[in-house]
Scaffold this motif. Sequence first.
Motif, short mmCIF file in Angstrom:
data_model
loop_
_atom_site.label_atom_id
_atom_site.label_comp_id
_atom_site.label_asym_id
_atom_site.label_seq_id
_atom_site.Cartn_x
_atom_site.Cartn_y
_atom_site.Cartn_z
N TRP A 116 6.79 -4.34 4.14
CA TRP A 116 7.05 -2.98 4.60
C TRP A 116 8.00 -2.98 5.80
N VAL A 117 7.84 -3.94 6.71
CA VAL A 117 8.75 -4.05 7.86
C VAL A 117 10.17 -4.29 7.36
N TRP A 118 10.33 -5.20 6.41
CA TRP A 118 11.67 -5.46 5.86
C TRP A 118 12.23 -4.22 5.17
N ASN A 119 11.36 -3.47 4.52
CA ASN A 119 11.81 -2.25 3.86
C ASN A 119 12.37 -1.26 4.89
N GLN A 120 11.68 -1.14 6.01
CA GLN A 120 12.11 -0.20 7.05
C GLN A 120 13.40 -0.65 7.74
N GLU A 121 13.73 -1.91 7.64
CA GLU A 121 14.95 -2.42 8.26
C GLU A 121 16.18 -2.20 7.37
N ARG A 122 15.97 -1.79 6.15
CA ARG A 122 17.09 -1.54 5.24
C ARG A 122 17.81 -0.24 5.60
N PRO A 123 19.06 -0.08 5.14
CA PRO A 123 19.70 1.24 5.28
C PRO A 123 18.83 2.31 4.63
N GLU A 124 18.88 3.49 5.17
CA GLU A 124 17.95 4.54 4.73
C GLU A 124 18.02 4.81 3.23
N ASP A 125 19.24 4.79 2.65
CA ASP A 125 19.36 5.10 1.23
C ASP A 125 18.93 3.94 0.33
N GLU A 126 18.54 2.80 0.92
CA GLU A 126 18.06 1.67 0.13
C GLU A 126 16.57 1.42 0.29
N ARG A 127 15.90 2.25 1.07
CA ARG A 127 14.48 2.03 1.34
C ARG A 127 13.61 2.60 0.21
N TYR A 128 12.43 1.99 0.06
CA TYR A 128 11.39 2.57 -0.77
C TYR A 128 10.65 3.62 0.04
N ALA A 129 10.39 4.76 -0.57
CA ALA A 129 9.53 5.75 0.07
C ALA A 129 8.12 5.17 0.16
N LYS A 130 7.35 5.64 1.13
CA LYS A 130 6.02 5.08 1.37
C LYS A 130 5.14 5.18 0.12
N GLU A 131 5.15 6.34 -0.54
CA GLU A 131 4.28 6.49 -1.72
C GLU A 131 4.73 5.61 -2.87
N VAL A 132 6.05 5.39 -3.00
CA VAL A 132 6.56 4.51 -4.05
C VAL A 132 6.20 3.06 -3.74
N PHE A 133 6.41 2.66 -2.49
CA PHE A 133 6.06 1.30 -2.06
C PHE A 133 4.58 1.01 -2.32
N ASP A 134 3.71 1.91 -1.87
CA ASP A 134 2.27 1.71 -2.04
C ASP A 134 1.89 1.69 -3.52
N GLY A 135 2.53 2.52 -4.31
CA GLY A 135 2.22 2.56 -5.74
C GLY A 135 2.59 1.26 -6.44
N LEU A 136 3.75 0.70 -6.10
CA LEU A 136 4.18 -0.56 -6.71
C LEU A 136 3.26 -1.71 -6.30
N VAL A 137 2.85 -1.71 -5.04
CA VAL A 137 1.93 -2.76 -4.56
C VAL A 137 0.59 -2.65 -5.29
N MET A 138 0.11 -1.43 -5.46
CA MET A 138 -1.20 -1.21 -6.09
C MET A 138 -1.17 -1.65 -7.57
N ARG A 139 -0.05 -1.40 -8.25
CA ARG A 139 0.03 -1.71 -9.68
C ARG A 139 0.46 -3.14 -9.96
N TYR A 140 0.77 -3.88 -8.92
CA TYR A 140 1.32 -5.22 -9.12
C TYR A 140 0.31 -6.17 -9.76
N GLU A 141 0.70 -6.79 -10.86
CA GLU A 141 -0.12 -7.78 -11.55
C GLU A 141 0.47 -9.16 -11.24
N ALA A 142 -0.15 -9.83 -10.29
CA ALA A 142 0.39 -11.09 -9.79
C ALA A 142 0.46 -12.13 -10.90
N PRO A 143 1.51 -12.95 -10.93
CA PRO A 143 1.60 -14.00 -11.94
C PRO A 143 0.53 -15.06 -11.73
N ASN A 144 0.14 -15.68 -12.82
CA ASN A 144 -0.89 -16.72 -12.80
C ASN A 144 -0.36 -17.92 -13.56
N SER A 145 -0.19 -19.04 -12.87
CA SER A 145 0.44 -20.20 -13.50
C SER A 145 -0.38 -20.79 -14.63
#
Length: 276
Positions: A116-145
């Motif tokens: 999230w810190v790295w996201n906030q350091e991006r140019p404004e037009d390249e950032r993820y909105a908070k709700e989009v960021f949180d949604g992607l994190v919540m839906r993330y299915e981590a890989p399993n080797s």
Amino acid sequence: MPLVIVTGFPSSGKSRRAVELKEYLEKEKEKTVVIVSENAIVGEEKNKILNDSRLEKDLRGNLKADVLRQLNRETVVILDAGNYIKGFRYELYCASKQIKTPHCILHTLSPIDQAWVWNQERPEDERYAKEVFDGLVMRYEAPNSSNRWDSPMFTLLPGDSLPSDPIYEALFLRKPPPPNQSTETQPLSSTNFLYELDRTTQEVTTVIMNSQKILVEGDDIKIPGSTEPVCLGRKVTLGELTRARRQFISYTKLHPVEDTGKLTSLFVQYLNKTLG
């Protein structure tokens, strides 16, 4: 040539790692490398697309199509995207398997707060909105080797150096997985193939939904016409089954099997791999 699937939380360093690997393979190993970039497709519409399930589905379709166009025996393809759905990674694995070329997973494992810190350091037009960021994190299915479609996997913490040589060895010094019936292209000899495909998958879906009403959660479900039961380990929703069924139908239309009697078993295997 091989396929590299980059996956991780939003703003976890995926694009940086993709560029690092591209530079290494081109300069040190003289390979031809192409990056298929999610950011290049979404552009300034990132938050709009990733906040709309229909648009996001279209995005995955475009990414997969771009990968398939580039995937051949001459070019290393790096897919720089979230790739957070394990079923989508499985589809890409099958695509590389059909072409008989190795693949690997590059997992950028960054803490959510750091991403999230790295996201906030991006140019404004390249950032993820908070709700989009949180949604992607919540839906993330981590890989399993332990899943063959997520292996070999290279996990990178923020301060780690790129394991360039091990990645090269995984991509070029090992044999590609042999094709099997689910990935080998077969002639479409059955005139009622599409009908049987639709009927068979619908019947399996119906059996699963009905069985879940009477069985204990996690019990294996016996499917008529399949020697292998459905082993999901949990209760699944109709929406999950419908998406898996649609993905299986789409793939099987492009890679039909000679014997339609095997469709039930193939669909059961697919469900166990993607939803189990």
